[in-house]
Design an enzyme around this catalytic site. Structure first.
Site, PDB file in Angstrom:
ATOM      1  N   ARG A  29       6.635   0.326  -6.760  1.00  0.00           N
ATOM      2  CA  ARG A  29       6.304   0.042  -5.360  1.00  0.00           C
ATOM      3  C   ARG A  29       7.521  -0.329  -4.513  1.00  0.00           C
ATOM      4  O   ARG A  29       7.421  -1.157  -3.602  1.00  0.00           O
ATOM      5  CB  ARG A  29       5.248  -1.066  -5.270  1.00  0.00           C
ATOM      6  CG  ARG A  29       3.977  -0.795  -6.072  1.00  0.00           C
ATOM      7  CD  ARG A  29       3.009  -1.950  -5.903  1.00  0.00           C
ATOM      8  NE  ARG A  29       1.900  -1.902  -6.836  1.00  0.00           N
ATOM      9  CZ  ARG A  29       0.715  -1.339  -6.582  1.00  0.00           C
ATOM     10  NH1 ARG A  29       0.502  -0.755  -5.429  1.00  0.00           N
ATOM     11  NH2 ARG A  29      -0.248  -1.356  -7.488  1.00  0.00           N
ATOM     12  N   LYS A  87      -9.060  -0.051  -2.176  1.00  0.00           N
ATOM     13  CA  LYS A  87      -7.740   0.504  -2.466  1.00  0.00           C
ATOM     14  C   LYS A  87      -6.642  -0.455  -2.016  1.00  0.00           C
ATOM     15  O   LYS A  87      -6.785  -1.181  -1.049  1.00  0.00           O
ATOM     16  CB  LYS A  87      -7.573   1.860  -1.761  1.00  0.00           C
ATOM     17  CG  LYS A  87      -8.547   2.936  -2.250  1.00  0.00           C
ATOM     18  CD  LYS A  87      -8.274   3.295  -3.700  1.00  0.00           C
ATOM     19  CE  LYS A  87      -9.226   4.384  -4.193  1.00  0.00           C
ATOM     20  NZ  LYS A  87     -10.596   3.923  -4.393  1.00  0.00           N
ATOM     21  N   ASP A  88      -5.537  -0.390  -2.726  1.00  0.00           N
ATOM     22  CA  ASP A  88      -4.427  -1.310  -2.564  1.00  0.00           C
ATOM     23  C   ASP A  88      -3.721  -1.147  -1.215  1.00  0.00           C
ATOM     24  O   ASP A  88      -3.687  -0.071  -0.639  1.00  0.00           O
ATOM     25  CB  ASP A  88      -3.433  -1.047  -3.699  1.00  0.00           C
ATOM     26  CG  ASP A  88      -2.492  -2.196  -3.963  1.00  0.00           C
ATOM     27  OD1 ASP A  88      -2.422  -3.119  -3.130  1.00  0.00           O
ATOM     28  OD2 ASP A  88      -1.815  -2.164  -4.999  1.00  0.00           O
ATOM     29  N   ARG A  89      -3.118  -2.232  -0.742  1.00  0.00           N
ATOM     30  CA  ARG A  89      -2.315  -2.215   0.472  1.00  0.00           C
ATOM     31  C   ARG A  89      -0.954  -1.552   0.227  1.00  0.00           C
ATOM     32  O   ARG A  89      -0.466  -0.782   1.053  1.00  0.00           O
ATOM     33  CB  ARG A  89      -2.080  -3.652   0.963  1.00  0.00           C
ATOM     34  CG  ARG A  89      -1.190  -3.757   2.194  1.00  0.00           C
ATOM     35  CD  ARG A  89      -0.567  -5.144   2.295  1.00  0.00           C
ATOM     36  NE  ARG A  89      -1.573  -6.183   2.286  1.00  0.00           N
ATOM     37  CZ  ARG A  89      -2.136  -6.719   3.375  1.00  0.00           C
ATOM     38  NH1 ARG A  89      -1.781  -6.282   4.566  1.00  0.00           N
ATOM     39  NH2 ARG A  89      -3.020  -7.676   3.279  1.00  0.00           N
TER      40      ARG A  89
END
Length: 360
Positions: A29, A87-89
């Protein structure tokens, strides 16, 4: 004797890994586009009906944030919006969201930085939580030069034997502390009143016990073997059956046809019995828990392993990119932890794959 676990916080180091290959380590990330998630629908859309499905791509936002903005800008009530998963940021993700079709004429006015409407379609029913087949992940691991071959070896083992179906750190909140408050909710000691928050926190306790049960199986070489009293699930049909003769059934597990399940405790999920029940009670006792504390929950069963689909790995200049598909409710962090052998996303606190209500 296994040492008593005193912490209710999520900790990767307390959970056994399946593979003993070297970890690649590396960095996840670094940029949102390094972590891509594509939601795979559970069914085709009919093209007609009273619900409008929006195929959204988002970057830098949680699903909940996007839904709040959608409600505010279109005038939709929160309860009328449907999502299949959260869902992820910190990723680029695509997913479907449904709203009543009567709001379609207001959609052109919707605008949000980092969010695009890719397409729309009509359907006959509101999208429900869990209405997805799974998720396709494409993840870039940086700062791991020359590690692609090692990662490929580990990935091959996971494809062959399956992935430990651990709940990832996203289930346990910031610093992994959701289970502490969740236990207070279960014991009637919490002052929290929001029912949705209370449900989510108690799922952390269910998840913590499941993770320990799965870790014990890995520690004792029971990952792809069965015990008397196991409730095993067939991967092709989804049928669940009681294992009475583990010697007869374990070869099917070794071939990947069936896998053991663990209990997400609640009033509709009976505890395991016989040898499997002893292992389950051991996991409970390490947290000072009994099945009765989960009486307010519905309960469910969860596979102890899942199999990857479409697994691919490409080397890069400073690391590698790995792609794979997981069924709904499974966490990509369980795969990445095996590849990297680090505390993957341990400080996370947001959902990655969106089965937040499983085991309710």
């Amino acid at each position: 004797m296994v040492a008593t676990i005193v912490s209710l916080a999520f900790d990767w180091s307390a959970l056994a890994a399946l593979t003993d290959t070297p970890g690649t380590r590396g960095r996840l990330r670094a940029r949102p586009e390094d972590f891509r998630v594509e939601e795979l629908p559970a069914y085709p859309l009919s093209g007609e009906g009273e619900h409008l499905y929006l195929h959204l791509e988002k970057t830098g936002h949680t699903t909940a944030h996007v839904v709040r903005e959608l409600c505010a800008q279109l005038g939709v009530r929160d309860r009328d919006v449907g999502v299949a998963g959260l869902k992820d940021r910190h990723a680029v993700t695509t997913q479907w969201v449904s709203v009543p079709a009567k709001y379609e004429e207001r959609l052109p006015a919707f605008g949000m930085e980092g969010v695009r409407v890719l397409e729309t379609a009509r359907h006959t029913n509101k999208l429900g939580l869990g209405h997805l087949r799974g998720n396709r992940f494409v993840v870039r691991v940086r700062e791991a030069p020359g590690a692609a071959d090692t990662a490929a070896d580990t990935l091959a083992l996971l494809v062959a034997r399956g992935v430990p179906n651990y709940f990832g750190p996203q289930r346990f909140g910031l610093r992994g502390l959701n289970a502490e408050e969740g236990l207070r909710v279960l014991r009637g000691e919490s002052r929290l009143r929001d029912p949705r928050v209370r449900r989510f926190l108690t799922t952390s306790v269910q998840s913590l016990v499941f993770n320990r049960f799965l870790s014990l199986r890995l520690e004792r070489d029971l990952f792809d073997r069965l015990l008397a009293g196991d409730m095993a699930k067939k991967h092709d049909t989804g049928g669940v059956f009681l294992v009475e003769d583990p010697h007869a059934e374990s070869p099917r597990a070794e071939r990947g046809e069936v896998s053991a399940t663990g209990t997400l405790f609640g009033k509709k999920a009976r505890p395991l019995t016989l040898d499997a029940g002893e292992l389950e009670r051991e996991a409970l006792s390490e947290f000072g828990l009994t099945p009765e504390v989960f009486a307010s929950r519905r309960g469910d069963r969860r596979l102890t392993r899942v199999f990857l689909e479409g697994a691919e790995l490409r080397p890069g200049e400073d690391g590698y990119t790995v792609a794979f598909t997981l069924p709904r409710g499974s966490f990509a962090t369980s795969v990445l932890r095996e590849l990297m052998k680090t505390d993957v996303d341990a400080a996370a606190g947001e959902p990655e794959d969106g089965d937040a209500e499983e085991g309710e």
